[in-house]
Enzyme design. Structure first.
Site, short mmCIF file in Angstrom:
data_model
loop_
_atom_site.label_atom_id
_atom_site.label_comp_id
_atom_site.label_asym_id
_atom_site.label_seq_id
_atom_site.Cartn_x
_atom_site.Cartn_y
_atom_site.Cartn_z
N TYR A 147 5.13 8.39 24.91
CA TYR A 147 5.07 9.24 24.78
C TYR A 147 4.44 10.19 25.06
CZ TYR A 147 4.59 12.12 20.71
OH TYR A 147 4.76 13.81 19.37
N ASP B 31 21.60 18.47 14.19
CA ASP B 31 20.56 17.39 14.38
C ASP B 31 21.80 15.92 14.61
OD1 ASP B 31 17.55 16.38 12.77
OD2 ASP B 31 19.31 14.88 13.17
N GLN C 148 14.52 17.72 9.40
CA GLN C 148 13.48 16.70 8.83
C GLN C 148 12.43 16.98 9.37
OE1 GLN C 148 14.72 12.37 8.28
NE2 GLN C 148 13.20 11.99 9.58
#
Ligand SMILES: NC(=O)c1ccc[n+]([C@@H]2O[C@H](COP(=O)([O-])OP(=O)(O)OC[C@H]3O[C@@H](n4cnc5c(N)ncnc54)[C@H](O)[C@@H]3O)[C@@H](O)[C@H]2O)c1
Length: 252
Positions: free
Chosen positions: A149, A38, A17
């Site tokens: 992050y 994935d 996605q």
């Protein structure tokens, strides 16, 4: 369609996605033979590719096993796109050691795994383009609540430069893409999660994300894929070791 990637084998992680999926679609439209992978194989349905493979990039054994299969069936990939990544929300004080390790494992060590598995074949053939998905939120700039992050995405820039420097005389190019805020299923999840956690209306939370973008809108996965396509192609044959922003002015 100009067949910019004709006859090239491209392996993409986290292709189910968002940005990874858009990259597979853009590559296939330009003639690449795409191996789409994935964690959730179900998400790969409908992708135009020569192979769909369940792959958890957190597993060294799984990455090595896939590399052997790919080498047997196709030879070394011409293009490797490392796209898997996770957004942890919070500051240093919200980030446990477990959170830190998970983010570094999924966002950075995953690339170490795929590089060690696929790079030797590319080096043997003396060609290859590696595209690592970093972020504008990295060593380029900070935004609130993206502590680990940002640290992982900065590490990706260093990793990419190191690989570019080490293998530049072996026909290997490695570049990092640094997207701004991109409309993807995971961003939608972050908007919903934040709305729930803060009690703010979804539209307000969404607008806050848009407000981070000086251009006045979110980016699309296709806009990131267009840059990945360029960097993967021979048009970028003199470009390596760089960070490439596609960020709606976020780094301005
Ligand atoms: N969306 C953004 O705003 C944005 C901005 C900058 C950078 N990025 C980066 O782009 C990349 C893709 O983000 P996105 O938002 O398009 O995707 P996403 O988060 O919507 O989708 C991620 C995909 O990764 C897969 N995945 C999760 N864990 C995995 C694992 N262990 N192994 C293999 N696959 C796994 C999921 O199944 C999913 O299909 C990430 O590295 C992200 O950090 C995204």
């Amino acid at each position: 369609m100009t067949q910019r990637l004709a006859n090239k084998i491209a392996l993409v992680t986290a292709a189910g996605q968002g940005i990874g999926r858009a990259i597979c679609e853009a590559f296939a439209a330009e003639g690449a033979r795409v191996i789409a992978t994935d964690l959730d194989a179900g998400k790969l349905a409908g992708l135009p590719c020569v192979r769909r493979e369940q792959l958890d990039v957190r597993s060294t054994a799984a990455v090595e096993a896939l590399a052997q299969e790919v080498m047997k069936a196709f030879g070394p990939p011409d293009i490797l796109v490392n796209c898997a990544g996770f957004v942890h929300h919070g500051t240093v004080l919200d980030c446990s050691e477990q959170d830190w390790d998970f983010s570094f494992d999924l966002n950075v060590k995953s690339m170490h795994r795929t590089l060690r598995a696929f790079l030797p074949g590319m080096v043997e053939r003396q060609r290859g383009s590696i595209v690592n998905i970093s972020s504008a939120v990295s060593s380029i700039r900070a935004v609130p609540n993206r502590y680990v992050y940002g640290a992982t995405k900065a590490a990706i820039i260093g990793l990419t430069k190191a690989v570019a420097a080490d293998f530049i005389r072996h026909g290997i190019r490695a570049n990092a893409i640094c997207p701004g805020t991109i409309e993807t299923p995971s961003l939608e999840g972050r908007v919903e999660g934040l709305a729930k956690a803060t009690g703010k209306p979804i539209e307000k939370v969404r607008q806050d994300f848009i407000n981070r973008q000086p251009i006045g809108r979110l980016g699309t996965a296709a806009e990131v894929a267009a840059l990945a396509l360029f960097l993967a192609s021979d048009e970028a044959s003199y470009i390596t070791g760089q960070t490439h922003l596609v960020d709606g002015g976020m780094a301005l």
